[in-house]
Design an enzyme around this catalytic site. Structure first.
Site, PDB file in Angstrom:
ATOM      1  N   CYS A 146       2.997  -4.957   7.069  1.00 44.46           N
ATOM      2  CA  CYS A 146       2.429  -4.682   5.607  1.00 44.46           C
ATOM      3  C   CYS A 146       3.806  -4.013   4.937  1.00 44.46           C
ATOM      4  O   CYS A 146       4.698  -3.403   5.536  1.00 44.46           O
ATOM      5  CB  CYS A 146       1.188  -3.975   5.489  1.00 44.46           C
ATOM      6  SG  CYS A 146      -0.311  -4.959   5.751  1.00 44.46           S
ATOM      7  N   HIS A 152       0.796  -1.214   0.024  1.00 41.56           N
ATOM      8  CA  HIS A 152      -0.055   0.043  -0.105  1.00 41.56           C
ATOM      9  C   HIS A 152       0.953   1.174   0.175  1.00 41.56           C
ATOM     10  O   HIS A 152       1.937   1.167   0.177  1.00 41.56           O
ATOM     11  CB  HIS A 152      -0.864   0.184   1.303  1.00 41.56           C
ATOM     12  CG  HIS A 152      -0.423   0.195   2.527  1.00 41.56           C
ATOM     13  ND1 HIS A 152       0.006   1.298   2.900  1.00 41.56           N
ATOM     14  CD2 HIS A 152       0.076  -0.739   3.431  1.00 41.56           C
ATOM     15  CE1 HIS A 152       0.592   1.200   4.392  1.00 41.56           C
ATOM     16  NE2 HIS A 152       0.588  -0.214   4.384  1.00 41.56           N
TER      17      HIS A 152
END
Length: 457
Positions: free
Chosen positions: A354, A335
């Site tokens: 992440c 992301h």
């Protein structure tokens, strides 16, 4: 797919964000996408019955090897030569009982030679195809290698005996990625006295065998210790992006092989309860609506008092302007981030697991267009809209989250990278220890769900 890739860029639509001008040619229909992480209990594929090939003997099943087949002295001699030269692949000839095979050859053809040669060949297949390192030494390795199903041991042995090309059958199991060959070349050039360097090369050669032999014609690959993401076509890097990965400890980024199923532009972020309740954000959002609106938060309180907080799309959203939809039980994804200055840091193990990606909107547009989920114009319009939009892709893209401490960098130079999570030691220890004959295909290590990737640093 042609060797030339037409990926000319249009003028920047957003600061440092670009979209491709044209699409990749269609993928070959024979391409097999590696499966997503899931247990696969498939056994050895039944061998075809054909009078022109070697038939396995009928023996009780044994956990040590899939089948015992008939070996003549010539084939067994070629197998012995392959064992003696297997050090070039970073494996240890001592693991494959060369002396026992030599004695069996000297004793003549028969059941003893069949058993010894079949056993040695099976172990070579397993280590060349799947890696020598047992699963309990692969820390946070959640990739399920499809190769045992695509290249079952019995089938490989049968074809090797039918063709007489024992060495070729084994070489056909080696990873096809150029980095494996680069490491193999480095091993050949490294003096035997340089034990530490040779062992590090061997460990990273083995890591390539833990993945699918062929990663596909088009994929994303990120090497966590390098803090880099590559978009690769036909083993050629066409884009690279700096990354921010998980902090060491429980938030370390695990190793996965997943698939991008869509691109989410202008994502929302559901704030985890560790922040809503643990840090008091829920009460603050409910009690101060003006502050909540200014920071993009919407909160709801259920009848039982449970508070849910969702951060709306916007420049301050913790996920930035995009995330890749790649469903997995770890809740790991790639992301954007509003804190793009952090990509200038040399050490970028900063997240809760992440992977944050620089020029994320460029990456999102590229995947949406290449996956034929949107045209260039549509992707630009969606990104500019400021509204949450999921763009599914009909042509999915594999994503490999890897961990190599020696590999070619994005410039093609072989380098070592800091072992930020301490994952080398168990691999090196396993390579020194006796070979484990019975190995699991999936790990039983704890699956840590990443629930919080909000970082302000």
């Amino acid at each position: 797919m042609g060797s030339a890739l037409a990926l000319a860029l249009v003028a920047p639509v957003f600061a440092q964000e670009r979209a491709p001008e044209s699409l990749l040619p269609p993928a070959a229909t024979s391409q097999t996408t590696p499966p997503r992480n899931a247990r696969n209990d498939a056994t050895v594929i039944p061998l075809p019955t054909n009078g022109s090939v070697v038939q396995p003997l009928t023996l009780p099943p044994t956990p040590q090897y899939a089948a015992v087949m008939q070996w003549n002295a010539s084939a067994a001699g070629k197998l012995l030569e392959a064992i003696e030269g297997i050090g070039a692949e970073g494996l240890d000839p001592a693991d494959y009982q060369a002396e026992a095979l030599r004695s069996a050859i000297a004793a003549g053809e028969g059941a003893a030679l069949d058993a010894q040669a079949s056993r040695a060949f099976t172990w070579l297949v397993e280590d060349m195809r799947d890696g020598r390192t047992p699963m309990d030494a692969r820390r946070q390795w959640f990739v399920v290698d499809p190769d045992p199903d695509l290249l079952p041991t019995g089938q490989v042995m049968q074809q090797a005996l039918a063709s007489g090309d024992i060495a070729g059958a084994l070489q056909g199991l080696a990873p096809t990625h150029p980095d494996y060959q680069a490491l193999k070349d480095a091993l050949a050039e490294t003096p035997r006295a340089s034990t530490s360097r040779r062992n590090l090369i061997r460990a990273n050669m083995d890591r390539w065998r833990w993945l699918a032999r062929d990663l596909g014609s088009q994929y994303l690959l990120t090497n966590v210790p390098e803090f880099q993401l590559r978009m690769t076509v036909n083993n050629r890097i066409i884009r690279s992006y700096r990354t921010i990965v998980g902090k060491p400890g429980r938030t370390a980024t695990p190793q996965l092989a997943e698939t991008v199923e869509g691109v989410i532009f202008n994502p929302t972020w559901t704030v985890p309860q560790s922040i809503v309740r643990g840090e008091g954000l829920g009460n603050r959002v409910i009690g101060n609506p003006g502050w909540a609106r200014a920071n993009g938060y919407r909160g709801t309180r259920a009848d039982n008092g449970f508070i849910t907080v969702v951060q709306q799309p916007g420049p301050g959203n913790s996920l930035g302007m995009m995330k890749l939809d790649m469903p997995n039980p770890h809740a790991i994804f790639l992301h954007d981030t509003p804190n793009r200055n952090l990509f200038n840091n040399e050490q970028r193990a900063l997240s809760h697991g992440c992977i944050r990606t620089e020029r994320a909107l460029e990456l999102a547009m590229t995947i949406a267009i290449l996956g034929q989920g949107a045209s260039k114009e549509e992707a630009v319009e969606i990104a500019r809209s400021g509204e949450y939009t999921r763009v599914p892709v009909s042509r999915s893209m594999p994503v490999y989250i890897t961990y190599f401490t020696m590999a070619r960098d994005i410039d093609g130079e072989l380098r070592t990278f800091n072992d930020i999570y301490g994952r080398d030691a168990p691999v090196l220890a396993a390579l020194k220890a006796p070979r484990v004959q019975q190995r699991d295909r999936v790990t039983d290590e704890e699956l840590i769900v990443i629930e919080d990737d909000l970082q302000t640093t």
